[in-house]
Design an enzyme around this catalytic site. Structure first.
Site: not given
Length: 778
Positions: A86, A347
């Site tokens: 690029e 419990s």
């Protein structure tokens, strides 16, 4: 010297071009301040595990897969390939390549059409940030913005922006998104062939569509690889390997692991592009699969969901977070987060209760508590199996999860003390409801979450030091994490030793689950109506919390913590901690052994013959002397007892009798259990007994209660009491008027009048107690 330089500087600053230059600089700076570069891009929210692997990805707010690539993910191979294709002069220009611009302009003018572009990577970033129409004016604006971008950002940051924004067709933007959605890996793990593939797609995202145009993409990829070879960007061997690499890709789903945690973190950290969680992806995947498989089996019993939380005790980081058996399951609300859902704990809070009582010195593990029917001002708890065990030790009561002993301890400790402990441990619902909570809090009468419960048990694994579980990696975790010391190291050790016992009723019937099970301490819980099953376990390394049930709240007869939740807990420990070390919790020096009476758990008196060893906390545990036996003077036939006031000169002897509590005597009478009764006291004795501790205990009706009776058909009210072993008869009074004489521990029935009633009970020693009730007509 400065005097000689100053005139020369004045001459330079008088020149026109210098003034223009500085004016340009001032204008440029002003424009940069007034019109700064706009780089606010909405990224996809990514949730990673503690190693940085993506667990879950969300679409950006503009419905794009735009995953933020971090600088560390931009490898040298990726950087070289992108720049070679690029913008090979990227590291040298100031955002614009003048030579490329002039060359492109010349070609375009001479050929009267656009044949060549001159866009640098920086200019492409500007164009992707501001996608305007391609005109000459916009090109000039693009050049100026590119220069501006170079002023504000480094080359690495600009390259990072480019890689984050580059298009790949459809709604995919950024090399990281393409890497995950097509190659299912992060950019830093891409090969040269894969990097080159992703480098060529953005120029032709439609014609070079991955998954459908793979042969054409390979041709174009290889062309660029050969260009790289010719330009000597990479060595020949690397290029040749890349040329031979096949391309077999298709579009995949974005990662969707740990959905409940991911949604939670996304909501909590809405502005972050990447949220680094504490979760271990390997552990998360294993636990998710185990939960899904387990619930597939329990669905036959109409048990449709489960949630699991795994905490590393050493770091207090959450390593696995499973909110439900299946996020997309519509049968029982799969999207509900079971880790945060408020449920009844059954419990499962009892270990905190007993640990707090140990710390207060009220009880020790071998202390005896009566597990018999008991009325706590109208509250009459029952055990899970609806049976009573009579005299039991504290450790037996906890290991067997007995309800009545637990409520007795809450009453002795004070419910406020237990509530304060839960508030310290950040139980949010308890904080909101504390005024409405009663003795039933320890049996599940409050709302909790799996997260709160697992954090609580992790405190047992950390010497009683509670800390809020961390869901972010340490590098990113929030500061000032909540922590508190809720129980002592000594109390946690005593609780852990009890909960680590294997011979317990809450061990699953299928013992295969315990094969090679790492040593753990665990506690189960089952809520009222069998709506929630809990099993929470811990060892030195992990705390694992398991909830099983239905998010709909539907109860199931087969649902219990022992039989349904514990097998899953054992499976998880067997998987995540299979090769655990044998390291266990060390006994603190404050925990010492002492001899106690086996009948009471208190320090032996002169009458105690059966002695056992018990743990105690030095300078904390009680030093009560045992009173389970009491000396009486009786005649030689043992038919009559004497006190010191009526003791004859001869014809008597001393004898020890069991000093049984009134509620235990009532239980023995009810169950027809034989016990040695104290003989009737000398009827000729004139002494009046006033010992308040042995006065009758009125168990029915309840003191201060209101009773509604039909005026047309007046029902009878029951009177019942519990008395000491030396009582044979009691006298009942209503509003100070004698109602009836009756045998001790036998109920009396009468028809009450409307209004306030004073009810009194006096035993045959003259000891008395009273209550008051209100009777109203319907």
């Amino acid at each position: 010297m400065f005097e000689r330089i100053n005139p020369k500087l004045k001459e330079i600053f008088k020149r026109r071009w210098v003034k223009v230059f500085f004016a340009f600089i001032i204008v440029l700076v002003a424009l940069n301040i007034i019109f700064p570069p706009k780089v606010n891009v909405p990224y996809s929210t990514l949730i990673t595990d503690k190693k940085g692997e993506i667990l879950h990805a969300f679409l950006s707010t503009d419905e794009k897969w735009r995953m933020f690539v971090e600088l560390k993910e931009i490898t040298p191979t990726l950087r070289k390939a992108i720049l070679a294709k690029e913008d090979k002069y990227f590291n040298y220009h100031f955002g614009v390549n003048p030579i490329a611009i002039f060359r492109a302009a010349f070609k375009n003018i001479t050929k009267n059409r656009r044949t060549s572009g001159a866009s640098t990577i920086t200019m492409q970033v500007v164009r992707m940030l501001n996608p305007d129409e391609r005109t000459y004016w916009n090109k000039i604006s693009e050049i100026l913005r590119a220069i501006q971008l170079e002023i504000f950002y480094s080359k690495d940051e600009i390259l990072q922006m480019y890689l984050n924004l580059v298009p790949y067709g459809s709604n995919i933007e950024g090399i990281k998104s393409a890497s995950y959605l097509y190659f299912q890996k992060s950019p830093d793990r891409l090969s040269l062939a894969e990097v080159t593939t992703l480098a060529i797609i953005p120029n032709r995202p439609t014609s070079l569509r991955l998954g459908t145009k793979n042969p054409l993409i390979v041709e174009e990829r290889n062309k660029w690889l050969k260009r790289f070879q010719k330009a000597e960007v990479f060595d020949n061997q690397l290029i040749n390997d890349a040329l031979r690499e096949p391309l077999r890709v298709a579009r995949h789903e974005a990662p969707k692991d740990a959905p409940h945690l991911s949604l939670r973190l996304k909501k909590q950290f809405a502005d972050e592009a990447i949220i680094h969680s504490s979760v271990s992806k390997a552990t998360q995947t294993k636990v998710e699969q185990m939960v899904a498989n387990y619930v597939n089996r329990t669905r036959a019993m109409n048990i449709n969901n489960a949630a699991v939380l795994v905490i590393n005790n050493e770091t207090m980081q959450v390593e696995a977070y499973v909110g439900s058996a299946g996020f997309n399951d519509k049968l029982d609300g799969g999207q509900v987060d079971g880790v945060q859902a408020i449920r009844s704990p059954g419990s499962a809070l009892k270990p905190l209760l007993y640990a707090t009582a140990f710390d207060k010195g009220i009880i020790t593990p071998k202390n005896i508590i009566n597990d018999v029917p008991t009325n706590f001002n109208g509250f009459e708890p029952e055990n899970f199996d609806r049976k009573f065990n009579g005299k039991v030790s504290v450790e037996f009561a906890l290991a067997n999860s007995l309800n009545i002993p637990a409520v007795k301890v809450v009453k002795d400790l004070g419910k406020t003390t237990l509530i304060e402990q839960l508030k310290k441990a950040d139980f949010q619902t308890v904080k909101k409801q504390e005024k409405d909570l009663g003795l039933s809090i320890v049996l599940g009468g409050c709302g909790v979450t799996l997260e709160e419960m697992t954090q609580l048990y992790a405190a047992f694994a950390n010497d009683g030091n509670w800390q809020k579980a961390k869901m972010l990696d340490d590098k990113f975790t929030e500061k000032n994490v909540s922590h508190a010391s809720i129980i002592s190291q000594s109390a946690t050790y005593l609780i852990t030793e009890i909960l680590a016992q294997i011979k317990r009723p809450d061990l699953p019937n299928n013992f295969d689950y315990t094969y090679r099970l790492p040593k753990i301490a665990w506690k189960t819980g089952t809520s009222f109506g069998r709506r929630d099953a809990w099993s929470i376990g811990y060892n030195k390394k992990y705390t694992v919390g398991v909830w099983v049930g239905n998010f709909s709240g539907e109860g199931v007869p087969e649902l219990s913590g022992a039989e349904i939740a514990t097998p899953l807990l054992f499976q998880i420990f067997n998987t995540i901690d299979y090769n655990t070390s044998s390291v266990w919790f060390r006994q603190p020096k404050e925990v010492v052994s002492r001899q106690v009476c086996a009948e009471s758990g208190d320090l032996p008196s002169e009458y105690c013959s059966n002695k056992i060893l018990d743990y105690s906390i030095k300078n904390i545990s009680h030093t009560r002397k045992c009173t389970h036996l009491k000396k009486f003077y009786v005649n030689l036939s043992e038919s009559m007892s004497y006190c010191t006031q009526c003791l004859p000169l001869d014809g008597y002897k001393e004898k020890l009798y069991s000093n049984l509590a009134p509620e235990l005597l009532s239980f023995y009478e009810l169950k027809h259990i034989l016990y040695e009764k104290i003989p009737t006291h000398n009827p000729n004795c004139t002494r009046f007994f006033k010992t308040a501790s042995n006065a009758p205990i009125i168990t029915n009706p309840n003191n201060g209660s209101e009773y509604y009776l039909s005026e047309n058909d007046m029902q009878q009210m029951q009177l019942a009491c519990q008395t000491a072993n030396d009582v044979r008869e009691v006298y009942w009074y209503i509003n100070d008027r004698l109602l009836q004489k009756n045998s001790a521990n036998k109920p009396v029935f009468f028809t009450p009048s409307l209004g306030k009633l004073k009810i009194s009970c006096t035993d045959d020693k003259g000891r008395s107690s009273s209550i008051s009730v209100m009777v109203k007509g319907e």
